[in-house]
Structure formats: C-alpha cells, structure tokens
Scaffold this motif. Structure first.
Motif, short mmCIF file in Angstrom:
data_model
loop_
_atom_site.label_atom_id
_atom_site.label_comp_id
_atom_site.label_asym_id
_atom_site.label_seq_id
_atom_site.Cartn_x
_atom_site.Cartn_y
_atom_site.Cartn_z
N ASN A 37 7.31 -3.02 6.68
CA ASN A 37 6.27 -3.95 6.21
C ASN A 37 5.54 -4.46 7.46
O ASN A 37 6.12 -5.17 8.28
CB ASN A 37 6.89 -5.11 5.43
CG ASN A 37 5.83 -6.04 4.87
OD1 ASN A 37 4.81 -6.32 5.49
ND2 ASN A 37 6.07 -6.56 3.68
N ASP A 86 9.53 -2.72 0.23
CA ASP A 86 9.79 -4.16 0.26
C ASP A 86 9.88 -4.57 -1.21
O ASP A 86 8.87 -4.65 -1.90
CB ASP A 86 8.65 -4.89 0.97
CG ASP A 86 8.83 -6.41 0.98
OD1 ASP A 86 9.71 -6.90 0.24
OD2 ASP A 86 8.09 -7.09 1.70
N ASP A 104 13.67 -5.36 2.45
CA ASP A 104 13.27 -4.00 2.85
C ASP A 104 14.50 -3.09 2.75
O ASP A 104 15.49 -3.31 3.44
CB ASP A 104 12.73 -4.02 4.27
CG ASP A 104 11.66 -5.09 4.44
OD1 ASP A 104 10.51 -4.83 4.07
OD2 ASP A 104 12.00 -6.18 4.94
#
Length: 331
Positions: A17, A209, A253
């Motif tokens: 991310n 995510d 994640d």
C-alpha cells in the motif's frame, strides 16, 4: 550470507500500500484536490518525484537479501493512474528490471486504485479484468470503492491467478463497515469458484489491504470457504505488523494462497516463506513514532517518507522444472 547471483528458480511476490501515490496534476474526474500545489498538503512536482523514487527503492529491496533480485510480482494499492505507474517502473531503482503493469481506473471517489507490477522476464501476462464491488452503507447509500483486479498468466512456465484487493475502509474503531468487507470476501470467493470451475487445480494468490486483520471475520470466512493458507497469521504481534494505529500494530496487508502451493502434486511452484518487509530505512528513526512506518504525510504535515504501510511478501520456489515454451516479453 547473501547469494552472489540472482536466484532464478525462486520468486518474491509482494503487496504494498503506497500511501496515496498521486501525481501533481489536477484530474477533474476524481477527488485529488489534496494533492495539488495550492492544497493544504502543498503537493508539488518535487514531492511527487521524491515519492516515486522512494516507492521504487522500497519495491526493489523486497526479498532482495534472499534472492539478489527484486520481486517478480507486486500488487499495489493507492495508485492514482497509469502515469504514476509508468513513472514508477521507469524510476531509478526499477528501470533496469523490465517491469510492466496492469491497471484499470476504478470508481473510487478518491481515485485510488489497485494495480499489479510484473517482471516481464519472469511473468507472461495472459488475461486481466477488473471486478467492481457494489457495496452500500447500512442506510442503502452506494459506496464507490476500489475494484478487485484479477490477473492470470505464467510465472515461469506455470499458470497462476492473482487477485489484488483494497477492501472498504474502517471508520475509526467501529465496525460499521464490516458488512462491506464481508461482501468483498464473498465476491472473491465467487471469483475463485469461477477460476476453479475452469481448472480445479488452479493456483490462486489473493493479496491486498483488506482493512481487517488475519483473525477478523471477513478474512477467516474467505480462508475457510476456499481452504486458503494465510501465512500472515503468524506474523502479527504486539511488536510487529504492516501498519500502526494508535500505537497498536495491525496487519491489514496480507497474501493468502490456495493449499496446492504448499505441497504441489507434480512439482512446480511451492511456498517457501512469508514476511513483512520492515527494514530500518522504511521506519521512523527517532521520536515517539520510532520503529513505525516512515510516512509521506501525518495528517497535512509532510514528512517525506515512504508509506504508512510496510510491504508484505511471500516467496515461491520452483521445485522441479516444468516443460513449456520460453517466455517472451510483453510489449
């Protein structure tokens, strides 16, 4: 002890991310006003180029100590458009590694999408598509969120399917949006069923995510319904995770996989290890946030770091060479 040459039969597969990888140009179709020069965040060309440079550096280092090469596949969240991905694969640390990317614009109101980078020397792209999530609030109001990206191709000579996700966000500490992530889990289950209808032994990797930890309901539901292995379950602790909220580590994640990657029947790709890539250069080096991800922004204040998330990754090893044609690069 590190290897002297790249390990050709082992592959790193990562997810990152990027924390708002936006360019500095106005797009009237999305809510990108925070990332313009006149905005409170004072985003500009120099800050954008620094962000691209640091994101490329972080990606290039994932799994490098083990294999002496960057990842073969990298799922990304919070990227704005094709331009930022083009700039990323041409950045200092990635430009010599022949990366391509798959990206579709999603209906997310902020304009943040998911994408997949792939090393053209290792992965031959076959098909890709995007799947929209039609999620609503409990009052029936549509939430325009990120699509699921489905990519199929050949890692070396073995076909794999990758589903890249960025599930609906939480609202502070409440679980008012939990039903949206359960719906996302159901959509992933449906996609996996479709893949398995065509190939019962398909090897599938689900990354993203998820805005939920490994033990939360949505992830457990997905894992149990599809008999997935989640190596991230053992990585979250009081002292380690992929992000930190109010001084508490979280592991939103994650990378999950079908169980045929644990003990493949006829050789081929097999799970080797999983980890969080939290090397010291990605961390805040001093102060009360020492050890936490070195962020680009904290609120409106520019910090000049990498991301508010650490990358996560797995490694797959080719246990036996598979017969097949040589790979060729995509154009």
């Amino acid at each position: 002890m590190s290897l002297q040459h790249p390990n050709s039969d082992t592959h790193t597969i990562a997810f990152y991310n990027t924390e708002n990888l936006f360019d500095h140009l106005n797009d009237p179709l999305i809510m990108d006003t925070d990332f313009l020069e006149k905005a409170n965040k004072k985003w500009n060309k120099d800050r954008y180029e620094t962000k691209v440079y640091k994101t490329g550096k972080a990606i290039s280092k994932i799994g490098f100590d083990d294999l002496q090469k960057p990842p073969s596949l990298i799922g990304l969240a919070e990227v704005e458009n094709d331009k930022v991905l083009t700039d990323l694969v041409q950045s200092t640390h990635l430009k010599d590694h022949n990366y391509g990317f798959v990206h579709y614009n999603s209906p997310d109101e902020r304009g943040i999408d998911v994408a997949l980078l792939y090393d053209k020397n290792s992965f031959r792209l076959e098909t890709s598509e995007t799947i929209t999530l039609h999620v609503e609030s409990k009052l029936g109001v549509r939430d325009y969120t990120r699509d699921i990206l489905k990519v199929s191709g050949y890692l070396r000579d073995e076909k794999i399917h990758v589903l890249v996700n960025h599930w609906p966000s939480r609202h502070q500490e409440s679980d008012a949006t939990g039903h949206k992530r359960m719906y996302a889990a159901q959509r992933v289950i449906g996609l996996m069923n479709d893949i398995r209808d065509a190939d019962v032994d398909a090897k599938i990797i689900v990354m993203g995510d998820f805005n939920d930890n490994p033990k939360n309901e949505s992830i457990q539901f997905l894992k149990n319904e599809q008999r997935l292995y989640n190596p991230m379950e053992t990585l979250l602790s009081y002292t380690r995770g992929s992000a930190n909220h109010n001084y508490k580590w979280i592991l939103f994640d994650q990378i999950l996989m079908t169980d045929n990657l644990l003990a493949p029947k006829n050789g081929g790709l097999q799970f080797l290890k999983a980890d969080i890539f939290d090397d010291s250069f990605l961390t805040q080096f001093s102060g009360k946030y020492k050890g936490q991800p070195f962020r680009t922004y904290v609120g409106k204040k520019y910090k000049g770091g990498y991301s508010d998330h650490f990358p996560v990754y797995i490694q797959l090893k080719e246990q036996q060479p598979l017969n097949g044609s040589d790979l060729h690069s995509e154009t």
